[in-house]
Write an enzyme that holds these catalytic residues in place. Structure first.
Site, short mmCIF file in Angstrom:
data_model
loop_
_atom_site.label_atom_id
_atom_site.label_comp_id
_atom_site.label_asym_id
_atom_site.label_seq_id
_atom_site.Cartn_x
_atom_site.Cartn_y
_atom_site.Cartn_z
N HIS A 201 -74.89 -39.61 60.26
CA HIS A 201 -75.14 -39.81 61.68
C HIS A 201 -74.06 -40.67 62.31
O HIS A 201 -73.65 -40.46 63.45
CB HIS A 201 -76.52 -40.43 61.88
N ARG A 305 -78.38 -30.87 69.95
CA ARG A 305 -79.31 -31.59 69.06
C ARG A 305 -80.23 -32.40 69.98
O ARG A 305 -79.78 -33.33 70.65
CB ARG A 305 -78.54 -32.54 68.14
N ARG A 341 -81.59 -26.56 70.28
CA ARG A 341 -82.30 -26.53 69.00
C ARG A 341 -83.61 -27.27 69.12
O ARG A 341 -83.68 -28.33 69.74
CB ARG A 341 -81.43 -27.19 67.92
N GLU A 441 -79.65 -22.65 57.00
CA GLU A 441 -79.35 -23.94 56.37
C GLU A 441 -79.88 -24.01 54.94
O GLU A 441 -79.58 -24.95 54.21
CB GLU A 441 -80.00 -25.08 57.17
N ASN A 464 -73.64 -28.14 57.33
CA ASN A 464 -73.89 -29.49 56.81
C ASN A 464 -75.07 -29.47 55.85
O ASN A 464 -75.03 -30.05 54.77
CB ASN A 464 -74.20 -30.48 57.95
N ARG A 475 -76.42 -34.88 51.47
CA ARG A 475 -75.28 -35.05 52.37
C ARG A 475 -74.99 -36.50 52.71
O ARG A 475 -73.92 -36.82 53.21
CB ARG A 475 -75.48 -34.23 53.66
N CYS A 514 -72.18 -23.38 63.10
CA CYS A 514 -72.24 -24.61 63.89
C CYS A 514 -72.14 -25.88 63.04
O CYS A 514 -72.30 -26.97 63.56
CB CYS A 514 -73.51 -24.65 64.74
C1 PEP Z 1 -76.01 -28.48 60.06
O1 PEP Z 1 -76.90 -28.76 59.26
O2 PEP Z 1 -74.92 -27.95 59.72
C2 PEP Z 1 -76.17 -28.76 61.50
C3 PEP Z 1 -75.32 -28.31 62.39
O3 PEP Z 1 -77.21 -29.50 61.90
P1 PEP Z 1 -77.37 -31.10 61.66
O4 PEP Z 1 -76.01 -31.64 61.25
O5 PEP Z 1 -77.86 -31.63 62.94
O6 PEP Z 1 -78.38 -31.17 60.56
MG MG Z 2 -78.89 -29.24 59.82
#
Ligand code: PEP
Ligand code: MG
Length: 556
Positions: A201, A305, A341, A441, A464, A475, A514
């Site tokens: 974050h 987001r 989203r 995802e 991600n 992550r 994305c």
């Molecule tokens: C992802 O998971 O790649 C994504 C774009 O969403 P976030 O980073 O908000 O989980």
């Molecule tokens: Mg995500």
């Protein structure tokens, strides 16, 4: 933090790192990590009361500095920022903790610094051992505040002292959201970290604030000392500590060139070396960033987001609050498509009381759409309704996070139908042609792209999360981040499979990526060769992305 003797003398040192946010910063190095360690210093019985009073005064002074800091942070509008200050304030206001420190001073007859350190450590380990990810994360806040308090006791200026150090480059071994916010509020011109948590974050916030920054800079601690001159080159991915005069001169010249500072709107869009047109949209996480999307000539918002609307305590926004927020963004998107989203709560996005997605492994629990469908369908319906009302007269996309099965989508469609029904019976204007999309995802979703595409208008690959679930490596966990290599053959194979499935359904044009991987220039040529043509990334990375498309195109 390195305050000791210079290992490499005064020579220029060049360190490599990974890009977080592009740009160039020239400034003075300031370590943000306060790593004070105190010895158990004895206090004479006659001085105990004075020592306790010294501690009490330091608490007030730290609180005072925090208030001052909040007051000078020009309209703290960002929920995330407010949340962090609120938490720090709540910890400082906790008298039961301060009573324990004062009791320890009296009982053990030791200095206030040492007693604070002992009480702080014990509280930090209690929180760090908690299962609830929200409470677990609070251990970092407690560490932050006890270190600040210790620094004040010791006569230092604490982290808030950074306010005096304008145009500095903040250095840290970690990537803490609170430090990034402080960097922005105290006008630091760059941020460099040893941490490799590049999709944390804090990294997302750095991009949001547009602070030139790099992560994963090994050796930073040994090479850079407080007050060293330092250059952050977020284009080349290098940090130059104690630059020589010719290096400094060369960078000053580059900084003057408009190319570095003025984002040139590229109305012709983004094209590869071969002249292939690429669609480039923006990932945004607060309303201010819609301007960046427009200024940079991007093709719309590929991912909004929405979690920024949730308050620090976890209070969910009302339908009207959401309506106002989405309408503002849609109306300011220059007629381009905005993809919103639904709340992605849980996992790496703990949201206070809104997030009760506990369980042994929250990332594998009720996060994203699972939480909505299984715990809060009413909240999903409210959000869908707010989006559809806000989209009246416009076209929007609604994106569902953490889809695992076709059934997840069927259930969302069922809720959507009932919302359309309700809206039809009300007098309010709304959009009846919103596009529905699924985020890819989870590996399970990646395996059934054709089935998913037959139920939605588009898919958006969230690399991600897809990377962490595919590699089975958190992550946000520094110790396993090396597994999360988007350029690994295994992950590239998966991305190719996804596009091939879409191609077989004749739906290649409905695939967007994305996740941040799209801006990784090691991976981009592979993606272009596979046939990916639509991306959504942080708007701060758009210039770097465009350059890479032009330079490398489909070549390796
Ligand atoms: C992802 O998971 O790649 C994504 C774009 O969403 P976030 O980073 O908000 O989980
Ligand atoms: Mg995500």
């Amino acid at each position: 933090m390195n305050t000791g003797d210079r290992a490499g003398g005064n020579a220029e040192v060049l360190l490599e790192g990974s890009l977080i946010c592009p740009g160039i910063a020239i400034g003075t190095a300031h370590w943000i990590d306060i790593d004070l360690e105190f010895k158990p210093l004895d206090i004479a019985p006659s001085l105990i009361e004075a020592e306790q009073q010294r501690y009490t005064a330091a608490v007030s002074e730290t609180m005072h500095r925090l208030h001052d800091h909040v007051a000078t942070t020009h309209g703290v509008s960002h929920t995330e920022i407010r949340a962090i200050f609120d938490i720090h304030q709540a910890i400082l206001a906790d008298d039961s903790f301060h009573d324990k420190v004062r009791d320890r001073i009296a009982g053990e007859k030791k200095s206030a610094e040492w007693c604070l350190q002992e009480e702080g450590s014990s509280l930090i380990s209690k929180f760090a051992a908690m299962r609830d990810p929200y409470l677990k994360d609070r251990s970092e806040d407690i560490r932050d505040m006890t270190q600040n308090l210790a620094d004040v006791l010791f006569g230092g200026k604490g982290k808030s002292g950074l306010g005096d150090k304008k145009q500095g480059v903040m250095l840290s071994r970690h990537l803490n959201s609170s430090d990034v916010i402080l960097a922005q509020r105290s006008h630091q011109c760059g941020f460099v970290s040893e941490s490799r948590a590049l999709v944390s974050h804090a990294a997302i916030l750095l991009k949001g604030f547009g602070i030139p920054s790099l992560g994963g800079v090994a050796g930073l601690c040994d090479a850079a000392h407080e007050e060293d001159p330092i250059i952050v080159d977020g284009y080349k991915g290098v940090v130059i500590v104690r630059p020589s005069s010719p290096t400094l001169e060369a960078y000053r010249k580059r900084m003057k060139s408009a190319e570095v500072f003025t984002p040139v709107p590229d109305l012709a869009g983004c094209v590869t070396a071969e002249g292939i047109r690429i669609s480039l949209k923006a990932n945004i996480e607060n309303p201010e960033q819609i301007k960046l999307m427009r200024d940079r000539g991007l093709d719309g918002v590929g991912l909004l987001r929405t979690e920024y609307l949730i308050s620090a305590e976890g209070r969910m926004p009302t339908e009207d609050e959401q309506y106002t927020a989405y309408r503002h963004i849609i109306e300011n998107a220059a007629g381009k498509l905005v993809t919103i989203r639904t709340f992605d709560i849980g996992g790496d996005k703990p949201m206070g009381l809104a997030d009760r997605c506990t369980g042994r492994n929250p990332s594998l629990g009720l996060r994203g759409i699972r939480r909505h469908l299984m715990m809060h369908p009413e909240e999903l319906r409210m959000q869908l309704k707010a989006v559809l009302r806000a989209a009246a007269g416009y076209k929007v996309g609604i994106l569902i996070p953490m889809v695992t099965t076709v059934n997840d989508i069927m259930e969302v469609k069922h809720h959507m139908a009932s919302v359309y029904n309700d809206l039809g019976e009300e007098d309010a204007a709304f959009s009846n042609n919103a596009l529905l999309g699924a985020m890819i995802e989870t590996p399970a979703a990646a395996a059934i792209i054709r089935d998913i595409l037959s139920e939605v208008d588009f898919i958006s690959i969230g690399t991600n999360d897809l990377l962490q679930y595919f590699m089975a490596a958190d992550r946000d966990n520094e110790r396993v981040l090396h597994y999360n290599d988007a350029a690994s053959p295994a992950f590239l194979w998966l991305l190719e499979q996804i596009l091939m499935q879409a191609r077989r359904s004749g739906r290649e044009c409905d695939v967007t990526m994305c996740g941040e991987v799209a801006a990784d220039i090691r991976v981009l040529p592979h993606l272009l060769r596979m046939g990916y043509r639509s991306f959504s990334i942080s708007p701060m990375l758009s210039a770097v992305f465009r350059d890479a498309c032009m330079k490398y195109g489909l070549k390796d």
